[in-house]
Write an enzyme that holds these catalytic residues in place. Structure first.
Site, PDB file in Angstrom:
ATOM      1  N   ASP A  62      12.389  -4.728  62.966  1.00  0.00           N
ATOM      2  CA  ASP A  62      11.404  -4.171  62.136  1.00  0.00           C
ATOM      3  C   ASP A  62      11.413  -2.983  62.192  1.00  0.00           C
ATOM      4  OD1 ASP A  62       8.544  -5.275  61.860  1.00  0.00           O
ATOM      5  OD2 ASP A  62       8.070  -4.351  63.894  1.00  0.00           O
ATOM      6  N   PHE A  78      -9.554 -12.302  59.950  1.00  0.00           N
ATOM      7  CA  PHE A  78      -7.934 -11.786  59.236  1.00  0.00           C
ATOM      8  C   PHE A  78      -6.470 -12.481  59.666  1.00  0.00           C
ATOM      9  CE2 PHE A  78      -3.938  -9.748  59.779  1.00  0.00           C
ATOM     10  CZ  PHE A  78      -3.557  -9.130  58.164  1.00  0.00           C
ATOM     11  N   ARG A 119       0.897   3.803  54.984  1.00  0.00           N
ATOM     12  CA  ARG A 119       0.774   2.314  55.239  1.00  0.00           C
ATOM     13  C   ARG A 119      -0.852   1.861  53.938  1.00  0.00           C
ATOM     14  NH1 ARG A 119       2.810  -0.763  59.213  1.00  0.00           N
ATOM     15  NH2 ARG A 119       0.851  -1.504  59.721  1.00  0.00           N
ATOM     16  N   THR A 175      10.160  -6.343  56.950  1.00  0.00           N
ATOM     17  CA  THR A 175       9.142  -5.380  57.602  1.00  0.00           C
ATOM     18  C   THR A 175       8.472  -6.756  56.985  1.00  0.00           C
ATOM     19  OG1 THR A 175       7.790  -3.666  57.428  1.00  0.00           O
ATOM     20  CG2 THR A 175       9.292  -3.619  55.919  1.00  0.00           C
ATOM     21  N   ASP A 184       9.366  -5.253  68.495  1.00  0.00           N
ATOM     22  CA  ASP A 184       8.214  -4.709  69.689  1.00  0.00           C
ATOM     23  C   ASP A 184       7.184  -5.476  68.801  1.00  0.00           C
ATOM     24  OD1 ASP A 184       7.025  -3.578  67.146  1.00  0.00           O
ATOM     25  OD2 ASP A 184       5.904  -2.686  67.898  1.00  0.00           O
ATOM     26  N   ASN A 192       4.697 -10.959  66.712  1.00  0.00           N
ATOM     27  CA  ASN A 192       6.202 -10.900  65.203  1.00  0.00           C
ATOM     28  C   ASN A 192       7.337 -11.699  64.901  1.00  0.00           C
ATOM     29  OD1 ASN A 192       5.730  -8.756  65.047  1.00  0.00           O
ATOM     30  ND2 ASN A 192       5.398  -8.543  62.530  1.00  0.00           N
ATOM     31  N   ASP A 193       7.541 -10.997  65.664  1.00  0.00           N
ATOM     32  CA  ASP A 193       9.099 -10.306  65.481  1.00  0.00           C
ATOM     33  C   ASP A 193       9.782 -11.726  67.150  1.00  0.00           C
ATOM     34  OD1 ASP A 193       8.747  -7.970  64.470  1.00  0.00           O
ATOM     35  OD2 ASP A 193       8.261  -6.996  66.183  1.00  0.00           O
TER      36      ASP A 193
END
Length: 1165
Positions: free
Chosen positions: A416, A558, A615, A695, A822, A825-826
């Site tokens: 990630d 979201f 970002r 990612t 970390d 979502n991983d």
């Protein structure tokens, strides 16, 4: 006690259990434990008292993570252990040994090692389960208030629970009321998702009378909701009470594992209890991972078993021939034992006898020894101080003990980006407002203009002193009252889910669900738009010193599909406005057409920010009229109350109002690289480990991070970019299709050329293209293309796509994969890979909980793989090679002896030696080698990453190496049998008494065997410790001690029927010819091995041999030369030294060479 009734009850229970576990919806009635929630059609012909009892079991809040209890431990544990083929095989041998006609060995030769192995494993399993029991009891016996005080384990579905501040939530509860205003309560969800920030929950919008605890006892509402599932962020249900329906969402739920914070008390209705809770539903068993060596070992054990059967057949045929041709001549005075009546039946019994005798080719202690070695390797990882992060006080942790050697064979690393390669500590760095860019440089740029940091204190007393920004133009824009700047920061202060805690006047603490959101709210705070507090219906801010309270009309949440969030607020003047922030890919396409020019400028700014590795988010707003709000609010309310497809209806409602928005600008947040990331990736690349970054960030950001961490370099021949959105766009040349190289007009090379290309390439692919590349008809082309590139970056990918990419490489490349991340979502990627590594970072501990290994910084990965992984693989391979060698050397002696004893299944060694050989005489030295051995020091492993490649190519233990070990073992057995046989057949004692007797031959062969295998492990050991010396030479001394004790007069007097070789050891070991035979056999066994190794070292050295040679010479030089030059007084002495060094018989040369030998002993061994 009626068997028929008992069978009926059991069948009914199974039927009921299946019905309940397969329920389509859950029905719960408040304050009614006996409420039957399963359709009546399932209960025909089932006794109602049994139904009640069964439902109590099903709905119990008692959890049980343990596997055994006092009654089930022995049978269940033994059943599990006998799932191992080796244990079942030895149980079968034990049964054979109990048959007198075929057993030439006592039963204890098998039952002792088998019992030892089973006992050790049982003790380990019992210890693990004891801690699980203790944990379960602590949890189940916690006190909770079910309108009366009750233990957790006695809580049932339908109970109303009272929770007080800082208490853990006992089950999945529907929040009914709270002591806080507006029915709010605050929870911490660290145990669920690892996030330590406080989240808010809202009670059901029922009449206020439920706020009175006295009325809760009479509350009889019915909840109809979804069945138990593992979705932490979703709940759909309806409360029916007093002829009204109340929609229920995840915001109304308190899940088991949460902790109540900053709330005096609240009350909740138990919806799911015990194993039905979402916490326990997510605690499913992780897929068991096996190493490639484990799989190879299972294959080899089957081969060995086949070899054993072949030897048994050969010896059985020999027995049949001997009994027919020779044995029949002795029938008159040496008849066959009953029930043998012919030579064929004798051969049949002989076959099983030899299967028992030769069973040690399948080593019973192998699996236990492997687990002990792996446990030792895991502790080395846990104890490694160089993998300890002092900043967060976190040590590396091996969360599994079964994959250590697999760490030495990794070929692909899937990483990630955010929080893994970067720190996940966000800072507001740049922004674009109404087409004007603000902000100067990033921390990765050497920009002198950034030296002047803005001081916000004179302008804003509520500013955060830790906030950094370097462009005074933005502050001036706010001061002069620019409308767009004010609206920009107003959006940031309103459009979020941050919780604020004001410990004292002006001392604000923000608790955000993500670092990005926290950074944006802090930026708005410093520029004068301070978020102060929130309630379910209001948001209070301080705008340029003036307190303003907005009515919060709606929050449009979201999620990973929407990739945006919005709020609809009403300002004090009564104007309704929607504020939205989200990914530019989804937000820009929802803008009003009049924003075209501004969108072009802002898009250019976004691309610049992404190129800087920042970002980005786009910001927009929209004014909503009262009429439009009323219409939309009604549609939103009906979608919110829907029972079916509720989420889809809500998404459609959100999408309807998030249209024709006006663009405000964009944000750019910097996420700094972690320390040592670029060095680690470079080192892994030199070790032939390919690093892929998967990612969710946009392409430009991911590419810039790729260059920053040196995955992508300017030295690469080309960097391919694939960004097509349709299948046709992917199907041109290879996978790239019509997409061109970044900065080059050439298309991607076709797939059939992938294996022949030279040079370094990079590949960048986005989520849309990846979705097509992962389809069945294109996945082979994608894999071949991607694997031909040195670096691969997949951007805008979903968690599912991450796992799919890992599975694709596992399927087509048959390579060992490692995934590191970390965040939650991983988790799917971590579980899919052969090895999962979790980073204990800013995104919680979900990745750590799902991982096999964890640490705090990405840079520790180089030490985990190149040091611990390589050492573990090396040690395990050396252990297995030696283990099979020593067992074949031990067992094959029986095979050769069969040709000289009439194939009678007579053993060479006595029974006690057979029993103790593997568990006493040779067990500890090989364990010491398997735990402590190393070829080069750790710093050399990092300095020379190419040392890692033998593990990737599986060179140290494979089928070829296995057969070499077997051949060496067979050769050793030939020498150990025929050498004593040849010498002792004509040898005599000093008194003239012949030595050609069975007992002397057995003692000589056994002693030679123990000495030879001890010398062999001394040669195989590359790194000597005190423990190695004690175990190797101690085991040899222990052999002679036990041997003399077993052949002593004392034991013979006590057990005359068990110890037949009385005095044999003493008389044998006093004979010089015996020691000469042992020495000669040892030399014949060892000298060829030494000669082969020296020739291999000289003619075809491995890289590790070269590194060790340089290490030995450097150690010797740095030791000898300083000693000599310490007394040198002039340059003349310096010249004399080198002159003397190269003279043939110089004493200096002798000292120098001796010093090299002394410091290089581990190398020459």
């Amino acid at each position: 006690c009626d068997p028929v009734y008992f069978t009926f009850v059991c069948t009914s229970f199974i039927h009921l259990w299946l019905c309940v576990s397969a329920e389509e919806e859950r029905k719960v009635k408040a304050n009614d434990r006996d409420y039957v929630c399963v359709p009546k059609s399932h209960f025909c012909c089932i006794p109602m008292n049994f139904i009640f009892f069964s439902l109590i079991l099903v709905q119990s809040n008692c959890i049980m993570t343990s596997k055994y209890n006092m009654l089930t431990f022995l049978p269940v544990n033994l059943f599990e252990q006998f799932q191992e083929v080796a244990n079942t095989y030895f149980l079968f041998l034990l049964i054979l040994q109990l048959i007198p006609q075929i057993s030439s060995l006592s039963w204890f030769t098998t039952i002792v090692p088998l019992a030892l192995v089973l006992s050790i494993t049982a003790v380990k399993d019992a210890t693990d389960d004891y801690f699980r029991h203790r944990s379960d009891n602590q949890v189940n016996n916690h006190q909770s208030q079910v309108l009366i005080r009750e233990r957790w384990m006695n809580v049932r579905v339908g109970d109303i629970i009272k929770l007080e501040n800082n208490q853990s939530v006992v089950a999945d509860l529907l929040l009914l009321s709270s002591s806080e205003p507006h029915g709010l309560c605050y929870i911490e969800t660290a145990e669920l998702d690892g996030e330590t920030n406080v989240k808010v929950r809202q009670s059901v919008s029922v009449p206020a009378e439920l706020g009175d605890p006295n009325n809760l006892a009479t509350f009889n509402g019915e909840v109809v909701c979804e069945p138990p599932n593992n979705k932490l962020d979703r709940f759909c249900g309806t409360l029916y009470w007093r002829d009204k329906k109340y929609p229920l969402t995840n915001q109304n739920m308190l899940l088991r594992g949460c902790v109540l914070r900053n709330t005096e008390a609240c009350y909740g209705l138990v919806i799911f209890a015990g194993p039905d809770t979402k916490l326990m539903q997510n605690s499913g068993r992780t897929k068991f991972k096996r190493t490639s060596i484990d799989r190879l070992m299972n294959t080899l054990v089957l081969w060995i078993f086949g070899f054993l059967v072949c030897m048994g057949v050969i010896l059985a045929v020999g027995n049949a021939v001997w009994e027919k041709e020779v044995g029949s001549l002795f029938q008159s005075y040496l008849p066959w034992d009953p029930p043998v009546d012919n030579f064929l039946f004798s051969a049949f019994l002989s076959f099983w006898s030899y299967v028992i005798i030769l069973n040690t080719v399948v080593p019973i202690s192998l699996y236990v020894s492997v687990e002990v070695i792996r446990l030792g390797h895991s502790y080395f990882i846990n104890w490694d101080r160089q993998m300890f992060c002092s900043q967060c006080n976190t040590a590396a942790e091996a969360r599994t003990t079964t994959l250590n050697e697999e760490l030495g064979q990794v070929e692909y690393v899937f990483s990630d980006k955010t929080g893994t390669l970067t720190q996940n500590i966000m800072s507001f760095n740049k922004c674009s407002i109404n087409g004007q860019a603000y902000g100067k440089g990033t921390s990765r740029e050497k920009n002198t203009e950034r030296s002047k940091r803005l001081d916000f204190t004179p302008f804003n007393p509520l500013a955060n002193p830790d906030f950094c920004f370097y462009d005074e133009k933005l502050l001036e824009s706010v001061k002069v009252g620019d409308w767009h700047s004010h609206e920009y920061f107003r959006l940031l202060s309103l459009c979020h889910t941050v919780m604020s805690e004001e410990k004292s006047e002006g001392e604000l603490v923000y608790k955000a669900q993500s670092p990005d959101e926290g950074a944006l709210v802090k930026a708005a705070r410093n520029f004068g738009f301070v978020f102060r507090s929130r309630t379910p219906g209001t948001i209070t801010t301080t705008e340029l010193g003036r307190t303003v309270t907005y009515s919060l009309l709606a929050i449009l949440d979201f999620n990973n599909i929407r990739k945006r969030m919005s709020v609809i607020v009403r300002n004090p003047a009564g104007r309704i406005r929607l504020y939205c922030k989200g990914a530019d890919t989804v937000l820009l396409e929802r803008l009003h057409p009049c924003n075209q020019e501004l969108m072009t400028i802002t898009s250019d700014h976004l691309n610049e920010y992404a190129a800087d590795g920042l970002r980005t988010l786009a910001l927009a707003y929209r004014d909503v009229s009262e009429e439009e709000w009323e219409v939309w609010s009604e549609s939103h309310r009906s979608a919110d109350k829907a029972v079916d497809c509720r989420e889809d209806r809500l998404a459609a409602a959100y999408d309807k109002i998030e249209q024709d928005m006006m663009l405000l600008g964009a944000t750019a947040i910097e996420d700094k690289l972690q320390e040592g990331v670029s060095e680690t990736i470079a080192l892994l690349s030199l070790a032939n480990i390919k690093v892929w970054v998967l990612t969710g960030d946009k392409q430009e950001t991911a590419v810039n991070i790729g260059y920053s961490c040196k995955m992508l370099t300017d030295d690469m021949m080309e960097v391919f970019t694939i960004s097509g959105r349709t299948v046709q766009r992917q199907e041109g040349d290879g996978v790239a299709g019509d997409d061109q190289l970044q900065g080059s007009p050439c298309p991607l090379p076709p797939t059939y050329l992938m294996d022949n290309i030279s040079g370094e390439f990079g590949l960048i692919i986005n989520g849309h293209s990846l979705a097509h590349a992962l389809e069945a008809d294109m996945e082979v082309e994608f894999v071949s293309t991607a694997c031909a590139c040195k670096a691969v970056i997949c951007c805008r990918v979903t968690p599912l796509q991450k796992a799919q990419v890992v599975e694709l490489i596992k399927k087509h490349k048959k390579a060992v994969t490692l995934a590191i991340g970390d965040g939650a979502n991983d988790v799917s990627m971590i579980k899919s890979a052969h090895i999962g590594v979790g980073i204990s970072g800013q995104e919680g501990i979900q990745a750590v909980l799902a991982s096999d290994y964890s640490f705090a910084q990405f840079r520790f990965l180089q030490r985990l793989l190149l040091v611990h992984g390589r050492w573990s693989y090396l040690r395990m391979c050396r252990f297995l090679c030696y283990f099979f060698y020593k067992n074949f050397a031990f067992t094959m002696v029986h095979f050769w002896f069969g040709f000289f004893c009439g194939f009678s299944a007579q053993t060479v060694y006595d029974q006690f030696f057979i029993t103790l050989y593997n568990i006493v005489y040779t067990s500890l030295p090989v364990l010491a080698m398997g735990i402590f051995d190393q070829d080069v020091p750790d710093h050399r492993s990092l300095e020379c990453p190419k040392l890692y490649e033998p593990g990737q190519l599986n060179l140290l233990f494979n089928k070829k190496e296995f057969f070499i070990c077997i051949a060496q073992g067979i050769y050793t057995s030939v020498v150990l049998f025929f050498m004593p046989y040849a010498v002792l057949s004509n040898a005599t004692q000093s008194t003239g008494v012949p030595l050609a007797d069975y007992q002397t031959f057995a003692a000589t062969t056994a002693t030679a065997l123990v000495i030879v295998v001890s010398v062999q492990i001394a040669l195989d050991t590359g790194f000597w410790t005190v423990i190695n010396h004690v175990f190797v030479w101690g085991s040899l001394g222990l052999y002679f001690t036990i041997m003399l004790a077993l052949h002593s007069q004392t034991l013979f007097r006590i057990f005359p029927k068990q110890f037949h070789f009385v005095g044999c050891a003493q008389s044998t070991l006093l004979q010089p010819v015996v020691w000469l035979t042992i020495a000669l056999a040892t030399a014949i066994c060892i000298v060829p091995v030494l000669a082969f190794r020296f020739l291999k070292l000289d003619l075809k050295p491995q890289l590790s041999d070269t590194v060790r040679t340089h290490l030995c010479v450097s150690v010797a030089i740095t030791t000898v030369i300083p000693r000599y030059f310490a007394v040198c007084l002039s340059i003349h002495d310096f010249a004399d030294f080198f002159g003397a060094l190269f003279k043939g018989n110089s004493p200096i040369r002798s000292i120098f060479l001796c010093e090299i030998l002394r410091n290089s002993c581990f190398f020459f061994s």
